[in-house]
Design a protein around this motif. Structure first.
Motif, mmCIF file in Angstrom:
data_model
loop_
_atom_site.group_PDB
_atom_site.id
_atom_site.type_symbol
_atom_site.label_atom_id
_atom_site.label_comp_id
_atom_site.label_asym_id
_atom_site.label_seq_id
_atom_site.Cartn_x
_atom_site.Cartn_y
_atom_site.Cartn_z
ATOM 1 N N THR A 147 23.673 -29.476 -10.755
ATOM 2 C CA THR A 147 23.212 -29.551 -12.018
ATOM 3 C C THR A 147 24.041 -30.023 -12.974
ATOM 4 O O THR A 147 23.447 -30.318 -14.253
ATOM 5 N N ASP A 148 25.467 -29.941 -12.793
ATOM 6 C CA ASP A 148 26.368 -30.450 -13.817
ATOM 7 C C ASP A 148 26.533 -31.784 -13.815
ATOM 8 O O ASP A 148 27.186 -32.494 -14.923
ATOM 9 N N PRO A 166 29.404 -30.442 -17.825
ATOM 10 C CA PRO A 166 28.573 -31.669 -17.555
ATOM 11 C C PRO A 166 29.528 -32.595 -17.279
ATOM 12 O O PRO A 166 30.594 -32.636 -17.815
ATOM 13 N N ARG A 186 25.742 -35.389 -14.210
ATOM 14 C CA ARG A 186 24.655 -36.263 -15.157
ATOM 15 C C ARG A 186 24.243 -37.395 -14.401
ATOM 16 O O ARG A 186 23.349 -38.234 -14.676
ATOM 17 N N GLY A 197 22.766 -38.357 -23.466
ATOM 18 C CA GLY A 197 21.300 -38.139 -24.410
ATOM 19 C C GLY A 197 21.655 -38.771 -25.771
ATOM 20 O O GLY A 197 20.693 -38.469 -26.954
ATOM 21 N N ARG A 215 20.687 -38.274 -12.818
ATOM 22 C CA ARG A 215 20.056 -37.314 -12.191
ATOM 23 C C ARG A 215 19.065 -36.476 -13.158
ATOM 24 O O ARG A 215 19.782 -36.140 -14.227
ATOM 25 N N GLU A 216 17.890 -36.611 -13.151
ATOM 26 C CA GLU A 216 16.945 -36.183 -14.166
ATOM 27 C C GLU A 216 16.821 -34.585 -13.787
ATOM 28 O O GLU A 216 17.207 -34.067 -13.030
ATOM 29 N N ALA A 217 16.336 -33.962 -14.951
ATOM 30 C CA ALA A 217 16.209 -32.498 -14.738
ATOM 31 C C ALA A 217 15.635 -31.721 -13.593
ATOM 32 O O ALA A 217 16.059 -30.707 -13.125
ATOM 33 N N ASP A 218 14.561 -32.516 -12.947
ATOM 34 C CA ASP A 218 14.012 -31.859 -11.787
ATOM 35 C C ASP A 218 14.881 -32.557 -10.545
ATOM 36 O O ASP A 218 14.462 -32.075 -9.399
ATOM 37 N N GLY A 219 16.207 -32.958 -10.675
ATOM 38 C CA GLY A 219 16.697 -33.501 -9.345
ATOM 39 C C GLY A 219 16.601 -34.669 -8.762
ATOM 40 O O GLY A 219 17.184 -35.390 -8.008
ATOM 41 N N THR A 220 15.551 -35.535 -9.572
ATOM 42 C CA THR A 220 15.060 -36.878 -9.162
ATOM 43 C C THR A 220 16.266 -37.702 -9.780
ATOM 44 O O THR A 220 16.898 -37.542 -10.829
#
Length: 285
Positions: A56-57, A4, A59, A268, A93-98
């Motif tokens: 996806t890495d 990440p 953040r 987080g 970047r949220e988990a769904d790519g938003t």
């Protein structure tokens, strides 16, 4: 193996202390992640955001000048604070790519003067120099805390437009930056229980930028001189203010405060602030 990461973007960005700050906290927390700086111009911004969106890495990123307003339409949603300010300094970047846009500048700016703001005052006034994204955050934060504002810009019309976006009720003023460059003999009110701020929210005085022309005769007695520039940490404005007996706040205070809020969004968890003195020594070494 993927790892990440987050980063700071802007132009110029080489002087940013954000990588050192975030990596300091990552190491203290033993978080296996990284943080770096990436040069991105206004023209490159759409392609940059598109390329990161699918990683996806990634953040997210902090956003510095001159991109804090330009990035707004590239976010899928805006946190209410960022939407009201009209500037984004943190993209997540949220988990769904938003891609969600936040503004942690306001909270970071207020952190070192929190004790002052908890005190009652007969009158509060701030003279703010600059009309960029950071200035927008500072204007909104201080207007919310009952300051009368004098906002100075090279383009007074832009300064007035920022003030016009504030809720009705405050008596605020837009002036040209040159208003503060020459001396004044104005007789300021020197009663106790007044809170006056002088804030450089522009890049003037930053390494590689033109100097800030501000005559200290415009600072009322007892003013706090606050310069958000971080390179150099001790700017000419802060040196002059301290020599004249004013209390000063440097840009590292805001940097660390806003970075702490961004770090929690990226990774987080809140950073360990018990090492702030060590962090500050590292950043000024």
């Amino acid at each position: 193996m993927s790892r990440p990461f987050a980063e700071v973007i802007g132009s110029p960005v080489r002087q940013s202390r954000s990588p050192a700050t975030h990596n300091f906290w990552l190491n203290r927390a033993s978080i296996d992640a990284g943080y770096s700086a990436t040069e991105v111009t206004r023209e490159e911004l759409p392609d940059y955001v598109a390329s990161r969106r699918g990683d996806t890495d990634w953040r997210g990123c902090n956003v510095t000048m001159p991109l804090k307003e330009a990035v707004l339409p590239l976010c899928d949603r805006l946190d209410p604070v960022a939407e009201r300010i009209g500037a984004v300094n943190t993209i997540i970047r949220e988990a769904d790519g938003t891609l969600a846009g936040y503004n942690t500048d306001a909270a970071g700016f207020l952190e070192p003067i929190a004790a002052d703001l908890r005190q009652p005052h007969l009158f509060r006034m701030a003279r703010i120099l600059g009309t960029g994204g950071a200035a927008r955050a500072i204007v909104n934060a201080l207007a919310d805390r009952n300051f009368t504002l004098v906002l100075a810009g090279r383009n007074p019309a832009k300064a007035q437009a920022i003030l016009d976006e504030l809720p009705q009720g405050g008596e605020h003023h837009a002036v040209c930056m040159s208003h503060f460059a020459t001396s004044t003999d104005f007789a300021f009110d020197n009663r106790s229980q007044l809170l006056d701020l002088v804030v450089n929210a522009s890049p003037l005085g930053m390494t590689g930028q033109p100097p800030l022309e501000f005559d200290l005769s415009h600072a009322p007695p007892g003013s706090i001189i606050y310069d958000i520039v971080t390179s150099p940490p001790l700017t000419p404005l802060l040196k002059q203010g301290a020599a004249a007996g004013f209390r000063t706040v440097d840009g590292l205070a805001m940097l660390i405060g806003q970075a702490a809020a961004a770090f929690a969004l990226f990774f987080g968890q809140a950073p360990d602030r018990s090492g702030d003195a060590d962090l500050r020594r590292m950043l000024t070494a």
